[in-house]
Design a protein around this motif. Structure first.
Motif, PDB file in Angstrom:
ATOM      1  N   GLU A  43      44.856  46.661  47.469  1.00  0.00           N
ATOM      2  CA  GLU A  43      44.657  47.561  46.341  1.00  0.00           C
ATOM      3  C   GLU A  43      44.275  48.930  46.894  1.00  0.00           C
ATOM      4  O   GLU A  43      43.274  49.066  47.586  1.00  0.00           O
ATOM      5  CB  GLU A  43      43.565  47.016  45.426  1.00  0.00           C
ATOM      6  CG  GLU A  43      43.869  45.611  44.905  1.00  0.00           C
ATOM      7  CD  GLU A  43      42.646  44.888  44.378  1.00  0.00           C
ATOM      8  OE1 GLU A  43      41.576  45.541  44.256  1.00  0.00           O
ATOM      9  OE2 GLU A  43      42.732  43.681  44.095  1.00  0.00           O
ATOM     10  N   TRP A  67      43.268  52.755  46.152  1.00  0.00           N
ATOM     11  CA  TRP A  67      42.655  53.513  45.064  1.00  0.00           C
ATOM     12  C   TRP A  67      42.433  54.965  45.446  1.00  0.00           C
ATOM     13  O   TRP A  67      41.997  55.282  46.552  1.00  0.00           O
ATOM     14  CB  TRP A  67      41.297  52.895  44.705  1.00  0.00           C
ATOM     15  CG  TRP A  67      41.426  51.543  44.118  1.00  0.00           C
ATOM     16  CD1 TRP A  67      41.326  50.346  44.766  1.00  0.00           C
ATOM     17  CD2 TRP A  67      41.718  51.237  42.750  1.00  0.00           C
ATOM     18  NE1 TRP A  67      41.534  49.314  43.883  1.00  0.00           N
ATOM     19  CE2 TRP A  67      41.776  49.831  42.646  1.00  0.00           C
ATOM     20  CE3 TRP A  67      41.934  52.015  41.616  1.00  0.00           C
ATOM     21  CZ2 TRP A  67      42.037  49.199  41.428  1.00  0.00           C
ATOM     22  CZ3 TRP A  67      42.193  51.392  40.410  1.00  0.00           C
ATOM     23  CH2 TRP A  67      42.233  49.998  40.323  1.00  0.00           C
ATOM     24  N   TRP A 107      49.584  38.757  31.746  1.00  0.00           N
ATOM     25  CA  TRP A 107      49.608  38.575  33.194  1.00  0.00           C
ATOM     26  C   TRP A 107      50.330  37.293  33.602  1.00  0.00           C
ATOM     27  O   TRP A 107      51.023  37.253  34.603  1.00  0.00           O
ATOM     28  CB  TRP A 107      48.167  38.560  33.731  1.00  0.00           C
ATOM     29  CG  TRP A 107      47.727  39.901  34.215  1.00  0.00           C
ATOM     30  CD1 TRP A 107      46.973  40.812  33.543  1.00  0.00           C
ATOM     31  CD2 TRP A 107      48.026  40.474  35.473  1.00  0.00           C
ATOM     32  NE1 TRP A 107      46.788  41.927  34.302  1.00  0.00           N
ATOM     33  CE2 TRP A 107      47.415  41.749  35.506  1.00  0.00           C
ATOM     34  CE3 TRP A 107      48.736  40.053  36.579  1.00  0.00           C
ATOM     35  CZ2 TRP A 107      47.501  42.600  36.600  1.00  0.00           C
ATOM     36  CZ3 TRP A 107      48.831  40.896  37.681  1.00  0.00           C
ATOM     37  CH2 TRP A 107      48.221  42.147  37.687  1.00  0.00           C
ATOM     38  N   ASP A 119      48.438  48.480  43.344  1.00  0.00           N
ATOM     39  CA  ASP A 119      48.077  47.138  43.806  1.00  0.00           C
ATOM     40  C   ASP A 119      49.341  46.441  44.298  1.00  0.00           C
ATOM     41  O   ASP A 119      50.332  46.352  43.570  1.00  0.00           O
ATOM     42  CB  ASP A 119      47.474  46.313  42.675  1.00  0.00           C
ATOM     43  CG  ASP A 119      46.265  46.980  42.039  1.00  0.00           C
ATOM     44  OD1 ASP A 119      45.636  47.812  42.704  1.00  0.00           O
ATOM     45  OD2 ASP A 119      45.965  46.657  40.867  1.00  0.00           O
ATOM     46  N   ASP A 146      47.879  50.904  38.607  1.00  0.00           N
ATOM     47  CA  ASP A 146      46.701  50.385  37.910  1.00  0.00           C
ATOM     48  C   ASP A 146      45.790  51.550  37.548  1.00  0.00           C
ATOM     49  O   ASP A 146      45.358  52.301  38.428  1.00  0.00           O
ATOM     50  CB  ASP A 146      45.989  49.389  38.838  1.00  0.00           C
ATOM     51  CG  ASP A 146      44.848  48.653  38.167  1.00  0.00           C
ATOM     52  OD1 ASP A 146      44.460  49.025  37.054  1.00  0.00           O
ATOM     53  OD2 ASP A 146      44.341  47.689  38.781  1.00  0.00           O
ATOM     54  N   LEU A 192      51.994  47.265  41.451  1.00  0.00           N
ATOM     55  CA  LEU A 192      51.574  47.748  40.134  1.00  0.00           C
ATOM     56  C   LEU A 192      50.878  49.086  40.259  1.00  0.00           C
ATOM     57  O   LEU A 192      50.121  49.316  41.210  1.00  0.00           O
ATOM     58  CB  LEU A 192      50.577  46.785  39.487  1.00  0.00           C
ATOM     59  CG  LEU A 192      51.007  45.384  39.097  1.00  0.00           C
ATOM     60  CD1 LEU A 192      49.778  44.615  38.631  1.00  0.00           C
ATOM     61  CD2 LEU A 192      52.043  45.437  37.999  1.00  0.00           C
ATOM     62  N   GLU A 221      49.039  48.038  32.593  1.00  0.00           N
ATOM     63  CA  GLU A 221      49.406  48.425  33.940  1.00  0.00           C
ATOM     64  C   GLU A 221      50.920  48.490  34.042  1.00  0.00           C
ATOM     65  O   GLU A 221      51.638  47.800  33.325  1.00  0.00           O
ATOM     66  CB  GLU A 221      48.822  47.428  34.945  1.00  0.00           C
ATOM     67  CG  GLU A 221      47.300  47.417  34.905  1.00  0.00           C
ATOM     68  CD  GLU A 221      46.687  46.368  35.816  1.00  0.00           C
ATOM     69  OE1 GLU A 221      47.442  45.638  36.472  1.00  0.00           O
ATOM     70  OE2 GLU A 221      45.457  46.285  35.854  1.00  0.00           O
ATOM     71  N   TYR A 279      42.647  55.721  39.612  1.00  0.00           N
ATOM     72  CA  TYR A 279      43.973  55.122  39.561  1.00  0.00           C
ATOM     73  C   TYR A 279      44.354  54.601  40.942  1.00  0.00           C
ATOM     74  O   TYR A 279      43.893  55.124  41.961  1.00  0.00           O
ATOM     75  CB  TYR A 279      45.020  56.144  39.127  1.00  0.00           C
ATOM     76  CG  TYR A 279      44.888  56.679  37.724  1.00  0.00           C
ATOM     77  CD1 TYR A 279      43.993  56.135  36.808  1.00  0.00           C
ATOM     78  CD2 TYR A 279      45.679  57.747  37.302  1.00  0.00           C
ATOM     79  CE1 TYR A 279      43.889  56.637  35.514  1.00  0.00           C
ATOM     80  CE2 TYR A 279      45.583  58.257  36.013  1.00  0.00           C
ATOM     81  CZ  TYR A 279      44.686  57.711  35.130  1.00  0.00           C
ATOM     82  OH  TYR A 279      44.585  58.214  33.855  1.00  0.00           O
TER      83      TYR A 279
END
Length: 206
Positions: free
Chosen positions: A121, A123, A187, A8, A158, A156, A165, A5
């Motif tokens: 992004e 993670w 999107w 972003d 994600d 977001l 999302e 997960y």
């Protein structure tokens, strides 16, 4: 295969330096790695308290593209973070912040949903950390705050599995809307709400 997960953040390419500077401010105060020099398009250089592919060799992104960072981030403790710390992680510091890492960062100067926007992004490295990202209000607050500090347009949550999302922050407003969902069926409908990337206006923090 474990959970992956992340959050972003979408922003104008010219705001990447702001984003990375703001991210560095969330790093632990006592850096345990040599400084990493990153050269951005236009020749700007940043020195960051992170590694890239677990090394400290200079990163040259003067022509754009994509690069990776391995980061460690300090979050203000809430009940979810406190429970996470009790499973053998480091204790919160004197300021009530907990170090979480590695958090992997992928920086794209051309984001996947809109090539005229960039993205950062962030993670989680493990399934336990992914669950933490999903459940902790303060983790979400830190990443939406990073979007605001960066002049971002969207943040977001994600799940990385191709499923819906969650929009956490959009054009200066916090929210919890899904993509696809009632407000954003796809999107394209979400991206259509982003300002013209040539507009230098900065989204306000909420």
């Amino acid at each position: 295969m474990g959970l992956t997960y992340g959050y972003d953040i979408y922003l104008r390419p010219g705001n990447i330096a702001r984003a990375l500077t703001a991210l560095a401010e969330l790093a632990p105060p006592a850096g345990g790695v040599p400084p990493l020099e990153v050269t951005l398009p236009g020749g700007d250089r940043l020195v960051l308290p992170f590694t890239s592919h677990f090394g400290s060799e200079p990163v040259d992104c003067s022509t754009g593209g994509t690069f990776e960072l391995d980061t460690s981030i300090m979050f203000e403790v809430d009940d979810v973070l406190r429970a996470y710390a009790e499973t053998g992680r480091p204790e919160p510091d004197a300021d009530g912040r907990l170090q979480v890492g590695y958090v992997y960062a992928t920086v794209r100067f051309e984001s996947l949903p809109h090539p005229d926007y960039a993205s950062v992004e962030l993670w989680a490295a493990t399934s336990d950390m992914s669950r933490l990202f999903a459940r902790s209000a303060n983790v979400r607050k830190a990443f939406t705050g990073l979007a605001a500090a960066s002049g971002g347009v969207c943040c977001l949550f994600d799940t990385g599995d191709g499923g819906p999302e969650r929009v956490c922050w959009l054009n200066g407003e916090t929210m919890r809307e899904m993509v696809p969902g009632r407000r954003f069926p796809d999107w394209q409908s979400l991206v259509a709400t982003w300002p013209d990337p040539g507009d230098s206006g900065i989204a306000r923090a909420s």
